[in-house]
Motif scaffolding. Structure first.
Motif, PDB file in Angstrom:
ATOM      1  N   ARG A   7     -65.843  11.962  -5.588  1.00  0.00           N
ATOM      2  CA  ARG A   7     -64.989  11.637  -6.708  1.00  0.00           C
ATOM      3  C   ARG A   7     -63.564  11.356  -6.250  1.00  0.00           C
ATOM      4  N   ARG A   8     -62.989  10.314  -6.813  1.00  0.00           N
ATOM      5  CA  ARG A   8     -61.613   9.976  -6.500  1.00  0.00           C
ATOM      6  C   ARG A   8     -60.799  10.088  -7.775  1.00  0.00           C
ATOM      7  N   THR A   9     -59.680  10.733  -7.681  1.00  0.00           N
ATOM      8  CA  THR A   9     -58.836  10.904  -8.860  1.00  0.00           C
ATOM      9  C   THR A   9     -57.498  10.211  -8.662  1.00  0.00           C
ATOM     10  N   ILE A  10     -57.191   9.308  -9.552  1.00  0.00           N
ATOM     11  CA  ILE A  10     -55.906   8.602  -9.505  1.00  0.00           C
ATOM     12  C   ILE A  10     -55.087   9.023 -10.721  1.00  0.00           C
ATOM     13  N   ALA A  11     -53.898   9.540 -10.476  1.00  0.00           N
ATOM     14  CA  ALA A  11     -53.025   9.878 -11.595  1.00  0.00           C
ATOM     15  C   ALA A  11     -51.984   8.774 -11.763  1.00  0.00           C
ATOM     16  N   VAL A  12     -51.804   8.344 -12.991  1.00  0.00           N
ATOM     17  CA  VAL A  12     -50.781   7.345 -13.284  1.00  0.00           C
ATOM     18  C   VAL A  12     -49.622   8.083 -13.939  1.00  0.00           C
ATOM     19  N   ALA A  13     -48.474   8.028 -13.287  1.00  0.00           N
ATOM     20  CA  ALA A  13     -47.336   8.823 -13.761  1.00  0.00           C
ATOM     21  C   ALA A  13     -46.093   7.959 -13.803  1.00  0.00           C
ATOM     22  N   SER A  14     -45.055   8.506 -14.421  1.00  0.00           N
ATOM     23  CA  SER A  14     -43.828   7.743 -14.551  1.00  0.00           C
ATOM     24  C   SER A  14     -42.680   8.697 -14.835  1.00  0.00           C
ATOM     25  N   THR A  19     -42.693   3.051 -19.876  1.00  0.00           N
ATOM     26  CA  THR A  19     -42.681   2.109 -18.757  1.00  0.00           C
ATOM     27  C   THR A  19     -43.970   1.305 -18.655  1.00  0.00           C
ATOM     28  N   GLY A  20     -44.956   1.633 -19.472  1.00  0.00           N
ATOM     29  CA  GLY A  20     -46.222   0.912 -19.388  1.00  0.00           C
ATOM     30  C   GLY A  20     -47.299   1.718 -18.681  1.00  0.00           C
ATOM     31  N   LYS A  21     -47.086   3.009 -18.589  1.00  0.00           N
ATOM     32  CA  LYS A  21     -48.030   3.905 -17.928  1.00  0.00           C
ATOM     33  C   LYS A  21     -49.417   3.841 -18.575  1.00  0.00           C
ATOM     34  N   THR A  22     -49.427   3.907 -19.895  1.00  0.00           N
ATOM     35  CA  THR A  22     -50.710   3.896 -20.594  1.00  0.00           C
ATOM     36  C   THR A  22     -51.398   2.545 -20.461  1.00  0.00           C
ATOM     37  N   THR A  23     -50.614   1.464 -20.546  1.00  0.00           N
ATOM     38  CA  THR A  23     -51.171   0.126 -20.360  1.00  0.00           C
ATOM     39  C   THR A  23     -51.891   0.062 -19.024  1.00  0.00           C
ATOM     40  N   ILE A  24     -51.237   0.575 -17.994  1.00  0.00           N
ATOM     41  CA  ILE A  24     -51.813   0.485 -16.658  1.00  0.00           C
ATOM     42  C   ILE A  24     -53.028   1.395 -16.504  1.00  0.00           C
ATOM     43  N   SER A  25     -52.943   2.626 -16.984  1.00  0.00           N
ATOM     44  CA  SER A  25     -54.097   3.511 -16.789  1.00  0.00           C
ATOM     45  C   SER A  25     -55.318   3.033 -17.568  1.00  0.00           C
ATOM     46  N   THR A  26     -55.109   2.547 -18.784  1.00  0.00           N
ATOM     47  CA  THR A  26     -56.270   2.103 -19.570  1.00  0.00           C
ATOM     48  C   THR A  26     -56.882   0.836 -18.974  1.00  0.00           C
ATOM     49  N   ILE A 172     -56.081   9.529 -14.486  1.00  0.00           N
ATOM     50  CA  ILE A 172     -55.312  10.455 -15.324  1.00  0.00           C
ATOM     51  C   ILE A 172     -54.061   9.760 -15.840  1.00  0.00           C
ATOM     52  N   ASP A 173     -53.910   9.730 -17.151  1.00  0.00           N
ATOM     53  CA  ASP A 173     -52.665   9.240 -17.736  1.00  0.00           C
ATOM     54  C   ASP A 173     -51.804  10.484 -17.946  1.00  0.00           C
ATOM     55  N   SER A 174     -50.794  10.662 -17.099  1.00  0.00           N
ATOM     56  CA  SER A 174     -50.032  11.908 -17.192  1.00  0.00           C
ATOM     57  C   SER A 174     -48.859  11.757 -18.154  1.00  0.00           C
ATOM     58  N   PRO A 175     -48.282  12.870 -18.580  1.00  0.00           N
ATOM     59  CA  PRO A 175     -47.119  12.764 -19.467  1.00  0.00           C
ATOM     60  C   PRO A 175     -45.939  12.164 -18.706  1.00  0.00           C
ATOM     61  N   VAL A 192     -51.391   9.108  -6.490  1.00  0.00           N
ATOM     62  CA  VAL A 192     -50.570   8.936  -7.692  1.00  0.00           C
ATOM     63  C   VAL A 192     -49.987   7.529  -7.710  1.00  0.00           C
ATOM     64  N   LEU A 193     -50.138   6.869  -8.821  1.00  0.00           N
ATOM     65  CA  LEU A 193     -49.511   5.563  -9.016  1.00  0.00           C
ATOM     66  C   LEU A 193     -48.293   5.783  -9.912  1.00  0.00           C
ATOM     67  N   LEU A 194     -47.122   5.522  -9.360  1.00  0.00           N
ATOM     68  CA  LEU A 194     -45.887   5.740 -10.111  1.00  0.00           C
ATOM     69  C   LEU A 194     -45.447   4.438 -10.764  1.00  0.00           C
ATOM     70  N   VAL A 195     -45.390   4.457 -12.076  1.00  0.00           N
ATOM     71  CA  VAL A 195     -45.037   3.253 -12.813  1.00  0.00           C
ATOM     72  C   VAL A 195     -43.546   3.250 -13.109  1.00  0.00           C
ATOM     73  N   THR A 196     -42.914   2.097 -12.887  1.00  0.00           N
ATOM     74  CA  THR A 196     -41.493   2.021 -13.174  1.00  0.00           C
ATOM     75  C   THR A 196     -41.137   0.620 -13.650  1.00  0.00           C
ATOM     76  N   GLU A 197     -39.884   0.485 -14.036  1.00  0.00           N
ATOM     77  CA  GLU A 197     -39.371  -0.823 -14.418  1.00  0.00           C
ATOM     78  C   GLU A 197     -38.184  -1.144 -13.524  1.00  0.00           C
ATOM     79  N   PRO A 198     -37.923  -2.425 -13.252  1.00  0.00           N
ATOM     80  CA  PRO A 198     -36.859  -2.780 -12.318  1.00  0.00           C
ATOM     81  C   PRO A 198     -35.483  -2.738 -12.964  1.00  0.00           C
ATOM     82  N   THR A 199     -35.110  -1.590 -13.468  1.00  0.00           N
ATOM     83  CA  THR A 199     -33.790  -1.424 -14.078  1.00  0.00           C
ATOM     84  C   THR A 199     -33.124  -0.222 -13.407  1.00  0.00           C
ATOM     85  N   PRO A 200     -31.813  -0.076 -13.572  1.00  0.00           N
ATOM     86  CA  PRO A 200     -31.150   1.091 -12.983  1.00  0.00           C
ATOM     87  C   PRO A 200     -31.755   2.417 -13.461  1.00  0.00           C
TER      88      PRO A 200
END
Ligand code: SF4
Ligand code: SF4
Lengths: 298, 131
Positions: A7-14, A19-26, A172-175, A192-200
């Motif tokens: 089993r492989r577990t990927i957590a999507v966090a931000s 930032t689109g975390k849920t979009t990406i995990s789903t 995993i869609d994390s808080p 862990v996949l860290l979701v971000t946006e290209p802003t300050p």
């Protein structure tokens, strides 16, 4: 069970919300399901689970999440105050020889009950949320929902994680953020996949999130949402820190529209499916991971 | 009668501080003699439950009443259990507030007047960011 070993577990966090975390995990989960993989999606954003808006799972089971808290057996209590000294969270206090318990602040550590010299405390249960399971397009969806007045998200997140484990791949869609519930959600992940946006702001929150996953020692990479806006600072930071960017989603009004309608990107905008497929390939191709904890870059 | 006042400083001429769990110090005042001493609030940096700890500390001082600005439900419950009167919405110079209390100008709060954790830094505190 073989599934457990492979089993492989990927957590999507931000580092922050929106930032689109849920979009990406789903969408990642849906790509895997469409490829015929057995996949579970865990919505650990228990204060505000929203994967269901996009996946619309048929819920087939729901169970309560209970936590323990101390209850006083008045006849036995001498009012000695030991329980209050033990408690780190002020969840139990003794005033004028009377014990007061604040269940909402209790972290269920059991310390007070253990140390009460009169055995005047017993642990009782109360419900703080629910875990629901359902399915959607071949994805096993598990979501937690914390009761609105409660603070102990970790208990519900744990409940969600305990219900998982039937599939080969867990997303995993994390808080949002970098606080305790986030750590609870991501700590057992393989990646862990860290979701971000290209802003300050995005960069600032990304740095905090990177600090968190490095502390936990979990391999990670970055996904940039709306990658073509901003000034390239996030990309530069990732370069400098030798952090791999494995998913870049452009700023496309149609994506925002799909989101607002509760639709999945890969279902309505087929040209973007490749991005998610590639992202997963990078992750599963462990021979060329290039995915690191950033330690070699320091 | 001994009462506690949440205070911005350590004299009767300082102001009543609106905070309870996160206040720097309290003045413990004898209403008959107006003698007083300052008591530092050990809970000011507590992670959570500062109001509860503060209320517990004051109950150990055997005060009969507390004058403050705001009191949340948790601390309120502790004061109730300890039989301490809670008077909220108090402001201005401490000496005047104590005089007003003596003349019976205040009535006891029947309920807490702020939400839990409202005294925490950043406002939101342990509360949650439900949007
Ligand atoms: S430690 Fe036990 S006996 Fe002592 S005050 Fe607490 S409950 Fe009562
Ligand atoms: S179980 Fe732990 S957190 Fe809960 S009241 Fe007892 S000592 Fe405090």
């Amino acid at each position: 069970m073989t599934a457990a070993n492979n089993r492989r577990t990927i957590a999507v966090a931000s580092g922050k919300g929106g930032t689109g975390k849920t979009t990406i995990s789903t969408n990642l989960a849906l790509v895997l399901a469409q490829q015929g993989k057995s996949v579970e999606l865990l919505d650990c954003d228990v204060e505000e689970p929203n994967c269901h808006i996009f996946l619309k799972p048929q819920i087939h089971s729901s169970k309560p999440v209970n936590v323990l808290y101390p209850s006083v057996i008045q006849d036995k209590c001498t009012g000695c105050g030991v329980c209050a000294q033990v408690c780190e969270y002020s969840a139990i206090v003794v005033v004028k020889n009377k014990v007061l318990v604040f269940p909402g602040l209790c972290h269920s550590c059991g310390g007070c009950t253990l140390f009460c010299p009169e055995e005047a405390l017993e642990e009782v249960e109360r419900q703080v949320g629910i875990v629901e399971e359902g399915s959607s397009s071949g994805i096993h969806v598990i979501q937690g929902l914390l009761d609105i007045t409660e603070l102990m998200s970790a208990a519900v997140i744990n409940g969600v994680k305990k219900s998982a484990g039937l599939s080969d791949i867990v997303i995993i869609d994390s808080p949002p953020g970098t606080s305790c519930p986030v750590i609870e959600s991501v700590k057992d992940a393989d990646f862990v996949l860290l979701v971000t946006e290209p802003t300050p702001f995005g960069l600032n929150d990304l740095k905090l999130a990177v600090g968190m996953v490095r502390q936990l020692g979990i391999p990670f990479a970055v996904a940039i949402n709306r990658c073509d806006m901003g000034d390239g600072e996030v990309q530069r930071y990732c370069d400098d820190e030798h952090i791999r960017i494995i998913l870049e989603i452009p700023d496309d009004i149609r994506i925002a529209q799909a989101y607002s309608r509760g639709e999945m990107i890969i279902n309505v905008l087929h040209e973007y499916k490749g991005l998610f497929v590639q992202c997963l390939e990078t992750f599963f191709n462990q021979k060329d991971p290039g995915l690191n904890t950033g330690q070699d870059g320091q | 009668m001994k009462i506690a006042v949440s205070a911005t400083g350590k004299s009767l001429d300082d102001q009543v501080d609106a905070r309870l769990g996160r206040v720097q110090c309290f003045l413990i005042v004898d209403t008959e003699t107006m003698e007083f001493h300052a008591l530092d609030n050990a809970s000011i940096n507590a992670g959570g439950g500062a109001g509860i700890q503060t209320a517990q500390m004051l109950s150990e001082q055997n005060v009969k009443a507390v004058l403050t600005g705001n009191c949340g439900p948790n601390a309120f419950q502790v004061f109730n259990a300890a039989g301490i009167q809670v008077i909220v919405g108090v402001s201005g110079v401490i000496r005047t507030a104590v005089e007003q209390f003596k003349s019976g100008a205040f009535s006891q709060a029947a309920t807490p007047n702020v939400a839990p954790h409202s005294g925490m830094k950043g406002g939101g505190g342990m509360g949650r960011g439900r949007r």
